[in-house]
Scaffold this active site. Sequence first.
Site, short mmCIF file in Angstrom:
data_model
loop_
_atom_site.label_atom_id
_atom_site.label_comp_id
_atom_site.label_asym_id
_atom_site.label_seq_id
_atom_site.Cartn_x
_atom_site.Cartn_y
_atom_site.Cartn_z
N ASP A 1 0.86 -1.18 0.00
CA ASP A 1 0.00 0.00 0.00
C ASP A 1 0.90 1.23 0.00
O ASP A 1 1.88 1.30 0.76
CB ASP A 1 -0.90 0.03 1.23
CG ASP A 1 -1.93 -1.11 1.23
OD1 ASP A 1 -2.00 -1.84 0.23
OD2 ASP A 1 -2.64 -1.24 2.24
N ASP B 1 -15.23 -4.18 -0.67
CA ASP B 1 -14.82 -3.80 0.69
C ASP B 1 -16.08 -3.70 1.54
O ASP B 1 -17.01 -2.95 1.21
CB ASP B 1 -14.07 -2.47 0.67
CG ASP B 1 -12.83 -2.52 -0.21
OD1 ASP B 1 -12.20 -3.58 -0.25
OD2 ASP B 1 -12.50 -1.51 -0.84
#
Length: 249
Positions: free
Chosen positions: A9, A131
């Site tokens: 990330d 998500d």
Amino acid sequence: MIELIPAIDIINGQCVRLTKGDYARKTVYGDDPVAVARQFEALGFRRLHVVDLDGAKARHIVNADVLRRITSQTALTVDFGGGIKSDDDLRLAFDNGAHLVTVGSMAVTEPQHFEAWLQTYGPDRFILGADVRDGMVSINGWKEDSQLQLLPFLSHYTRLGISRVLCTDISKDGTLAGPAISLYKQIMEAFPGLHLIASGGVSSTDDIFTLEREGIPAVVFGKAFYEGRIDTARLMAAFNPNNPQIPVK
């Protein structure tokens, strides 16, 4: 055999992890994501999940240069997500070497636009990002909850040819509290042919073995690796280190 997918990330060009998607709860694990990617490759991994967290927040790709350096300096099969909101973003991701792109928010907010992408590029170039918070799909870097329930959302896109889904239980992400096994089992029962990628909460090598025993096809992990909780040698002994790369048309 479960597919092993380490994650990078990116915020401000650095390799980071958030806790429950909270940008204020950020831990930096490296200043050079390319070096981290090379480390994963040297350990025997073949896949890499790259998330442009700056892009997710800005709603357009920010770290295309990092993606380009990773894809040009490693042989990893990279899927890329974060900030892909327009045709230009999509082309930018592919032009900078992404083998696949992960799209979540666009699939919720602009379904017709996303469906046009599926027709133009083919569903095999996409991973659907799902998500989840309290059973509902979240969007825009997990800052907003939609009104879409998870299973109907997945049902719609699997009918359109989507075969890969990255599902993150936001309440688990970055917590090292263990993956959402019951959620993933529920998804696999509803969609037995799905290539489901479990994400969030992986705390140890044993968690990955548990996912394998439960029949989950793939797993993304990040924080557990960076904090020394993953026994790479054990994983590579159990799961073929030469996992084939995803064929890309």
